[in-house]
Scaffold this motif. Structure first.
Motif, PDB file in Angstrom:
ATOM      1  N   ASN A  22      18.298  -7.254  -5.935  1.00 13.69           N
ATOM      2  CA  ASN A  22      16.975  -6.656  -5.731  1.00 13.69           C
ATOM      3  C   ASN A  22      17.103  -5.641  -4.614  1.00 13.69           C
ATOM      4  O   ASN A  22      18.085  -5.656  -3.849  1.00 13.69           O
ATOM      5  CB  ASN A  22      15.937  -7.710  -5.333  1.00 13.69           C
ATOM      6  N   CYS A  23      16.118  -4.775  -4.491  1.00 13.18           N
ATOM      7  CA  CYS A  23      16.103  -3.864  -3.348  1.00 13.18           C
ATOM      8  C   CYS A  23      14.786  -4.006  -2.602  1.00 13.18           C
ATOM      9  O   CYS A  23      13.833  -4.628  -3.085  1.00 13.18           O
ATOM     10  CB  CYS A  23      16.318  -2.416  -3.789  1.00 13.18           C
ATOM     11  N   TRP A  24      14.779  -3.424  -1.404  1.00 10.70           N
ATOM     12  CA  TRP A  24      13.541  -3.341  -0.630  1.00 10.70           C
ATOM     13  C   TRP A  24      12.831  -2.043  -1.014  1.00 10.70           C
ATOM     14  O   TRP A  24      13.211  -0.969  -0.560  1.00 10.70           O
ATOM     15  CB  TRP A  24      13.840  -3.330   0.870  1.00 10.70           C
ATOM     16  N   GLY A  25      11.826  -2.141  -1.861  1.00 14.18           N
ATOM     17  CA  GLY A  25      11.068  -0.969  -2.234  1.00 14.18           C
ATOM     18  C   GLY A  25      10.026  -0.612  -1.193  1.00 14.18           C
ATOM     19  O   GLY A  25       9.487  -1.482  -0.500  1.00 14.18           O
ATOM     20  N   ILE A  26       9.744   0.673  -1.072  1.00 17.72           N
ATOM     21  CA  ILE A  26       8.654   1.161  -0.221  1.00 17.72           C
ATOM     22  C   ILE A  26       7.714   1.968  -1.099  1.00 17.72           C
ATOM     23  O   ILE A  26       8.154   2.836  -1.864  1.00 17.72           O
ATOM     24  CB  ILE A  26       9.175   2.032   0.938  1.00 17.72           C
ATOM     25  N   ALA A  27       6.434   1.689  -1.004  1.00 19.41           N
ATOM     26  CA  ALA A  27       5.450   2.364  -1.851  1.00 19.41           C
ATOM     27  C   ALA A  27       5.279   3.815  -1.436  1.00 19.41           C
ATOM     28  O   ALA A  27       5.129   4.123  -0.247  1.00 19.41           O
ATOM     29  CB  ALA A  27       4.108   1.639  -1.773  1.00 19.41           C
ATOM     30  N   ALA A  28       5.271   4.697  -2.412  1.00 22.77           N
ATOM     31  CA  ALA A  28       5.014   6.108  -2.128  1.00 22.77           C
ATOM     32  C   ALA A  28       3.618   6.299  -1.551  1.00 22.77           C
ATOM     33  O   ALA A  28       3.369   7.263  -0.816  1.00 22.77           O
ATOM     34  CB  ALA A  28       5.176   6.930  -3.404  1.00 22.77           C
ATOM     35  N   ASP A  29       2.685   5.394  -1.874  1.00 21.45           N
ATOM     36  CA  ASP A  29       1.312   5.475  -1.369  1.00 21.45           C
ATOM     37  C   ASP A  29       1.103   4.720  -0.066  1.00 21.45           C
ATOM     38  O   ASP A  29      -0.040   4.555   0.374  1.00 21.45           O
ATOM     39  CB  ASP A  29       0.335   4.912  -2.414  1.00 21.45           C
ATOM     40  N   SER A  30       2.179   4.251   0.555  1.00 18.74           N
ATOM     41  CA  SER A  30       2.040   3.520   1.813  1.00 18.74           C
ATOM     42  C   SER A  30       1.384   4.388   2.882  1.00 18.74           C
ATOM     43  O   SER A  30       1.648   5.591   2.973  1.00 18.74           O
ATOM     44  CB  SER A  30       3.412   3.072   2.311  1.00 18.74           C
ATOM     45  N   ASP A  31       0.547   3.784   3.701  1.00 22.71           N
ATOM     46  CA  ASP A  31      -0.079   4.487   4.813  1.00 22.71           C
ATOM     47  C   ASP A  31       0.838   4.573   6.029  1.00 22.71           C
ATOM     48  O   ASP A  31       0.479   5.193   7.030  1.00 22.71           O
ATOM     49  CB  ASP A  31      -1.381   3.773   5.220  1.00 22.71           C
ATOM     50  N   ASN A  32       1.982   3.938   5.960  1.00 27.53           N
ATOM     51  CA  ASN A  32       2.896   3.947   7.098  1.00 27.53           C
ATOM     52  C   ASN A  32       4.339   3.942   6.585  1.00 27.53           C
ATOM     53  O   ASN A  32       5.077   2.981   6.772  1.00 27.53           O
ATOM     54  CB  ASN A  32       2.641   2.739   8.002  1.00 27.53           C
ATOM     55  N   ILE A  33       4.723   5.007   5.924  1.00 27.79           N
ATOM     56  CA  ILE A  33       6.055   5.082   5.336  1.00 27.79           C
ATOM     57  C   ILE A  33       7.139   5.025   6.407  1.00 27.79           C
ATOM     58  O   ILE A  33       8.151   4.334   6.245  1.00 27.79           O
ATOM     59  CB  ILE A  33       6.192   6.359   4.486  1.00 27.79           C
ATOM     60  N   GLU A  34       6.950   5.716   7.528  1.00 28.08           N
ATOM     61  CA  GLU A  34       7.982   5.716   8.570  1.00 28.08           C
ATOM     62  C   GLU A  34       8.173   4.327   9.151  1.00 28.08           C
ATOM     63  O   GLU A  34       9.298   3.878   9.384  1.00 28.08           O
ATOM     64  CB  GLU A  34       7.625   6.717   9.667  1.00 28.08           C
ATOM     65  N   GLY A  35       7.058   3.639   9.393  1.00 30.47           N
ATOM     66  CA  GLY A  35       7.174   2.271   9.895  1.00 30.47           C
ATOM     67  C   GLY A  35       7.836   1.354   8.884  1.00 30.47           C
ATOM     68  O   GLY A  35       8.663   0.507   9.238  1.00 30.47           O
ATOM     69  N   ALA A  36       7.489   1.528   7.618  1.00 32.22           N
ATOM     70  CA  ALA A  36       8.091   0.717   6.561  1.00 32.22           C
ATOM     71  C   ALA A  36       9.593   0.951   6.499  1.00 32.22           C
ATOM     72  O   ALA A  36      10.387   0.015   6.314  1.00 32.22           O
ATOM     73  CB  ALA A  36       7.435   1.045   5.226  1.00 32.22           C
TER      74      ALA A  36
END
Length: 421
Positions: A310-324
């Motif tokens: 599995n991978c750690w996905g990050i949502a393109a719609d996240s409000d905090n992409i840098e923090g994620a």
């Protein structure tokens, strides 16, 4: 390669994190991203928005371990972050994407990855990771879409040959007899087979039998082309067919068990092809069974196994992409991955952590050794449907015309690959 001393009991993975291990989550210097991405969470583009993490958990140990890792990072970074466990991860992810309010960070399986990447649900951050080149190449391949590494491989598992030591010795076999070729595997399987025990068992699915096609040089998709009906795949499955018709190998379902680990634990099969997760199952359900693990024997094309990840996905719609992204960088350090390994039995996706993992679990080292040559199952949209049909067809493998069986699915996989291209 043989792992450990034949007479030595293996060291199984702990079923729960100790307090010390759970907190060995060292604060990283920098964020784990190169260039301008390598600044702190206060860098340009970051916000103070809290970060939500959605996981599909195997149990309390995994939930606790991931939660404590996220909490440790939150405490160090000063950001708010929380973990939720999904009851149905694919459904909840789809609902979040559709609503425009997805979790910020989440598990992504290989069979769902391509669809999420294609429809713009995922933030493609993988190429910015400072430790990108440390991930096993095949794991990077599993999460690459249109030449971009979208997300960091979280961990992985491979398949190995699990051997019942007591039954092995009863058959007069020694450490020198651990099979390294197909011919040797068939021979020891015959010697281990009795009226009550079959020599080799495995689940009734390509997710186990595919090791033989890999060892023959095959695969369902090769270099971007559908190769379901290749001569190599026919050769690998023909070897399986012969062993089953010779009565020295059997599906776990034919033995009355739900999976290979159960058949092994009950003494229905002297050897099974299973993954590193078997350590936890044996420790919990069959603690009196003494066993060892070896790498799978080589076939005509050399070594081969399958891997699952599995991978750690990050949502393109996240409000905090840098923090994620900074959180994911922390979750994929060697220290954090090794703490996850201790907690719930996974193997680290970083090559640099392999030696430490093997040292900590020497009797399971064959599993992580397979990472050097493991093969991914196809992950294009629709490939899982073809795989499901293949599994249904393989239920009749003992009497099937294997070339014809694979021919029937070649066109379907060709369509899958063409649509993905």
């Amino acid at each position: 390669m043989k792992t450990g001393n034949f007479r030595t009991r293996r060291k199984t993975l702990a079923v729960a994190v100790t307090a010390a291990a759970a907190l060995v989550l060292s604060a990283c210097g920098g964020s784990g991203f190169s260039g301008s991405e390598g600044e702190s969470a206060e860098a340009e583009g970051a916000t103070d928005a809290p970060i939500s993490v959605l996981i599909g958990s195997s149990g309390e140990a995994e939930t606790t371990s991931v939660t404590e890792a996220v909490d440790a990072w939150a405490s160090e970074s000063g950001m708010d972050a929380s973990v939720s466990v999904a009851s149905d991860l694919p459904q909840q992810l789809s609902q979040g994407f559709a609503s425009g309010e997805p979790a910020d960070v989440f598990y992504v399986s290989t069979d769902l990855f391509a669809g999420y990447a294609a429809n713009g649900s995922l933030e493609p951050y993988g190429d910015d990771l400072e430790n990108k080149d440390d991930f096993y190449p095949a794991l990077q391949e599993a999460f690459t879409y249109e030449d971009q590494l979208y997300c960091a491989p979280k961990d992985f598992s491979t398949l190995g040959l699990v051997i019942n030591n007591a039954l092995w010795e009863e058959a007069g076999l020694t450490e020198d007899d651990v099979p390294t070729t197909w011919e040797e595997l068939a021979s020891v399987a015959e010697q281990l087979t009795t009226d009550d025990v079959v020599g080799l068992g495995y689940g009734p699915e390509f997710q186990r039998l595919g090791v033989f096609t890999a060892q023959a040089g095959g695969g369902l998709v090769t270099d971007g082309e559908a190769t379901v009906n290749s001569p190599e795949n026919v050769e690998g499955l023909t070897f399986v067919q012969k062993m089953m018709n010779d009565g020295v190998a059997a599906f776990s379902s034919d033995l009355g068990s739900g999976w290979g680990g159960e058949a092994f634990g009950k003494g229905q099969a002297a050897m099974v092809i299973e993954g590193n997760w078997i350590a936890g199952a044996m420790s919990n359900d069959f603690p009196d069974v003494d066993y060892q693990v070896a790498e799978l024997p080589e076939g005509p094309a050399g070594p081969g196994t399958l891997q699952f990840t599995n991978c750690w996905g990050i949502a393109a719609d996240s409000d905090n992409i840098e923090g994620a992204k900074e959180l994911v960088a922390h979750l994929t350090t060697a220290d954090t991955q090794l703490s996850f390994a201790e907690a719930f039995g996974v193997m680290p996706s970083l090559q640099s952590a392999a030696e430490d993992w093997s040292t900590q679990y020497p009797d399971l080292a064959a599993f992580i050794a397979g990472g050097d040559y493991a093969q991914n199952l196809p992950a294009q949209q629709g490939a899982s449907d073809v795989l499901a049909e293949l599994n249904a067809q393989l239920e009749t493998i003992k009497t099937a015309d294997l070339q014809q069986l694979l021919d029937t699915l070649q066109t379907d996989m060709e369509s899958v690959v063409a649509d993905a291209g």
